[in-house]
Every structure is written in structure tokens, then in C-alpha cells.
Write an enzyme that holds these catalytic residues in place. Sequence first.
Site, mmCIF file in Angstrom:
data_model
loop_
_atom_site.group_PDB
_atom_site.id
_atom_site.type_symbol
_atom_site.label_atom_id
_atom_site.label_comp_id
_atom_site.label_asym_id
_atom_site.label_seq_id
_atom_site.Cartn_x
_atom_site.Cartn_y
_atom_site.Cartn_z
ATOM 1 C CG HIS A 115 2.598 -1.658 4.450
ATOM 2 N ND1 HIS A 115 1.804 -3.000 4.160
ATOM 3 C CD2 HIS A 115 3.069 -1.657 5.656
ATOM 4 C CE1 HIS A 115 1.812 -3.622 5.259
ATOM 5 N NE2 HIS A 115 2.568 -2.906 6.187
ATOM 6 C CG ASP B 43 -6.340 -0.559 4.593
ATOM 7 O OD1 ASP B 43 -6.146 -1.529 5.419
ATOM 8 O OD2 ASP B 43 -5.194 -0.135 4.016
ATOM 9 C CG ASP C 179 -2.397 1.615 5.394
ATOM 10 O OD1 ASP C 179 -2.181 0.837 6.409
ATOM 11 O OD2 ASP C 179 -3.010 1.201 4.433
ATOM 12 C CG ASP D 199 -5.426 -5.319 4.816
ATOM 13 O OD1 ASP D 199 -6.309 -4.365 5.045
ATOM 14 O OD2 ASP D 199 -4.115 -5.020 5.117
ATOM 15 C CG HIS E 124 -2.347 0.495 0.843
ATOM 16 N ND1 HIS E 124 -3.455 0.265 1.545
ATOM 17 C CD2 HIS E 124 -2.855 1.226 -0.326
ATOM 18 C CE1 HIS E 124 -4.650 1.167 0.899
ATOM 19 N NE2 HIS E 124 -4.256 1.645 -0.190
ATOM 20 C CD GLU F 260 -0.269 -4.241 1.770
ATOM 21 O OE1 GLU F 260 0.115 -5.309 1.827
ATOM 22 O OE2 GLU F 260 0.168 -3.133 1.896
ATOM 23 C CG ASP G 65 -4.880 -3.019 2.315
ATOM 24 O OD1 ASP G 65 -4.835 -4.301 2.116
ATOM 25 O OD2 ASP G 65 -4.043 -2.672 3.000
ATOM 26 C CG HIS H 117 -4.282 -2.490 8.570
ATOM 27 N ND1 HIS H 117 -4.264 -3.234 7.459
ATOM 28 C CD2 HIS H 117 -3.744 -3.043 9.618
ATOM 29 C CE1 HIS H 117 -4.001 -4.421 7.899
ATOM 30 N NE2 HIS H 117 -3.880 -4.300 9.350
HETATM 31 N N1 ARG Z 1 -0.458 -0.362 11.410
HETATM 32 C C1 ARG Z 1 0.384 -1.225 11.001
HETATM 33 C C2 ARG Z 1 1.743 -0.543 10.834
HETATM 34 O O1 ARG Z 1 1.934 0.674 10.354
HETATM 35 C C3 ARG Z 1 -0.187 -1.958 10.082
HETATM 36 C C4 ARG Z 1 -0.225 -1.296 8.632
HETATM 37 C C5 ARG Z 1 -0.634 -2.323 7.626
HETATM 38 N N2 ARG Z 1 -0.901 -1.580 6.537
HETATM 39 C C6 ARG Z 1 -1.297 -2.254 5.223
HETATM 40 N N3 ARG Z 1 -1.297 -1.361 4.141
HETATM 41 N N4 ARG Z 1 -1.480 -3.437 5.164
HETATM 42 O O2 ARG Z 1 2.691 -1.069 10.704
HETATM 43 MN MN MN Z 2 -3.373 -0.563 3.510
HETATM 44 MN MN MN Z 3 -4.315 -3.162 5.211
#
Ligand code: ARG
Ligand code: MN
Ligand code: MN
Length: 309
Positions: free
Chosen positions: A145, A128, A132, A236, A100, A279, A234, A130
Site C-alpha cells: 500500500h 494522502d 505511496d 489518512d 491503498h 484505508e 486516502d 503519504h
Molecule cells: N511510506 C510508508 C510505507 O511505504 C507508509 C505508507 C502508508 N500508505 C498508505 N496507503 N496508508 O510503508
Molecule cells: Mn495511501
Molecule cells: Mn496514507
Amino acid sequence: TELGLVAVGFSGGQCKDGVDAAPMALIEAGLITQLTSELDFNVHYDGQVHSYADLRPEHDPPHRGMKNPRAVSAATQALSAQVYAHAKEGRFVLTLGGDHSIAIGSVSGVQKAVRERCGRDVALVWVDAHADINTPESSGSGNIHGMPVAFLTGLAREEDKSMFGWLEEEGKVNLRKIVYIGLRDVDRGEKKILREHGIRAFSMHDIDRHGIGKVMDMALGWIGSDTPIHLSFDVDALDPMWAPSTGTPVRGGLTLREGDFIAECVHETGNLVALDLVEVNPSLEITGAQETVRAGNSIIRCALGDTLL
Ligand code: ARG
Ligand code: MN
Ligand code: MN
Ligand code: MN
């Protein structure tokens, strides 16, 4: 319609190999045929999966805790220019990741072109698990990411041109024009950032409470009906039941239909100008890799206007 496709085999925004193989897996599963024969797009694609390996510096030690900062910066800067070139021609831009972090390139390239073409700011719909939106300082992992939204909005800044200092104001996104959907794993520091800046976010809790239909009405209502939209999806965001092959899976996510529905609703606005699908990592949970790839392709088709009836 004209569509610019950029395949980005880049994994430097996180630590797991394999996410770079996603664009080829999506294409081999029939993506381009779907776009051309079923959805009638005229696809502009250079036939390459870009890894930007030639731009990777030999020496790339952490900076402010960020891992591979120069490699990610150089890759996203190059991607930004590629995406900008498509968007400037008025093409819809489809960017296949990669992790990402590549959204730093895709979103900034689209934003710059949209500003030049119609003097407007894009709205960013970020689907997402998350947020990010970590800054280098708030990040626990140092993985970039987890930081693209912070750089895209200017919450995180760097002077050094070789570490995101190349990001110009014209490429940045307004915090009031971001909407999150599907959040369920947000870091402490990120929650503080979301709260302090009043960023619009719909978590899985909101989806459980209101249903995805109402959440989409609220999310798109926030953006308004006359704003170009960049959708950054994303994989996920989907529950690992549907998309197990991804680097940071989080249980309790969207169903396959909820994911497709989000993409369909954004398509229906008529304002979608760009899409990222990121992702997918076919080398993780390999028994579910084809499922994950199919889920990714389904989201792309829905966002591009494939209708059920
Ligand atoms: N918040 C976590 C981090 O900053 C997970 C981030 C996951 N991001 C993603 N694009 N899958 O490391
Ligand atoms: Mn993401
Ligand atoms: Mn994510
Ligand atoms: Mn349509």
C-alpha cells in the site's frame, strides 16, 4: 448519471486486519441510499464485497521485499478488469477500499478505458498523508500500500505476470499528470523520487502557507481543464482528530472541511471520472470508527456533487 460501485474488502497491502470491513461500514452508514435518492445516480453494484480470497496463492513469500506480492497482484488484476468494465460503459467508477494497494487495480482499469474511449490520459489526484510511491527497493516496510504509484507509473516494474507484470502500458499513468495533496509523511527514498521526476506535490506546509483554496487552484491548474480526473482519496489525509480509524495515522492533517473542499473542487471541474476511498479501518480506534466512516461518506458525497446550498 450511471455509477459503477466496486466494494473491495482487501487488506493484503498492509499488515493490519479490519480495513476489509470498510466497504460494508460505508454502505451500512447509508452510502448507496445517498447516491441514489439524494444524488440521483443509477448505481450498478453487484451486491458483493470482493476480498479476492479465492485468488490468493497458498504460498506467497516476499519478493524484492514486498509482502504478499502474489495476493496483491491477483486482487488488483481482478479489480482492474471490474473497474475497466464499468468505465468502458461510460460509468463513473467508485471503488471502496480496502487498503491503498487497490489503486493499482482501480486506476489502471480507469486509465485503460479512458484511453480507449477518448484517447486521453487520466490525471491522478492523490490525496494522502503519504506519497505511496516507494519502489520495492526503497520501501522500508515492504507493504505494497506504500507502492501503488510506483507501479502505476512504471517507476517500479516486474516481468512476472503473477507479480504486477500484468500491468500493461495502456493502464499506466503519466508522471506529469499526478498531483499530490496533503502530504506530511514522505519517506527519504520517496522524496528523492518526487524531486528527480519533478512530480507536483502540495504538502500540509503548502496548505498552511497558501490556504486550501489557492492550493486547489494550483493543483487543478496543473492538470488543465480538459483532462479526465481519477481522485484517489486516502482517509489518512484527514487529521486523526477526524479520521482516527486508519492503519497509518499521521497528526497534522486536513480538517474535515478541507477534505470535503478538495472533493468539491475536483467535482466542480466536471472532469471527475473515478473515485477511490481507501484505508478506513473500523477495527482501529473503535470509539472513532463511526466518525471515520462518516468522514469517508462525506468525502464521497462531496466528490459526487453534493453541494452546500
Ligand atoms: N511510506 C510508508 C510505507 O511505504 C507508509 C505508507 C502508508 N500508505 C498508505 N496507503 N496508508 O510503508
Ligand atoms: Mn495511501
Ligand atoms: Mn496514507
Ligand atoms: Mn454538480
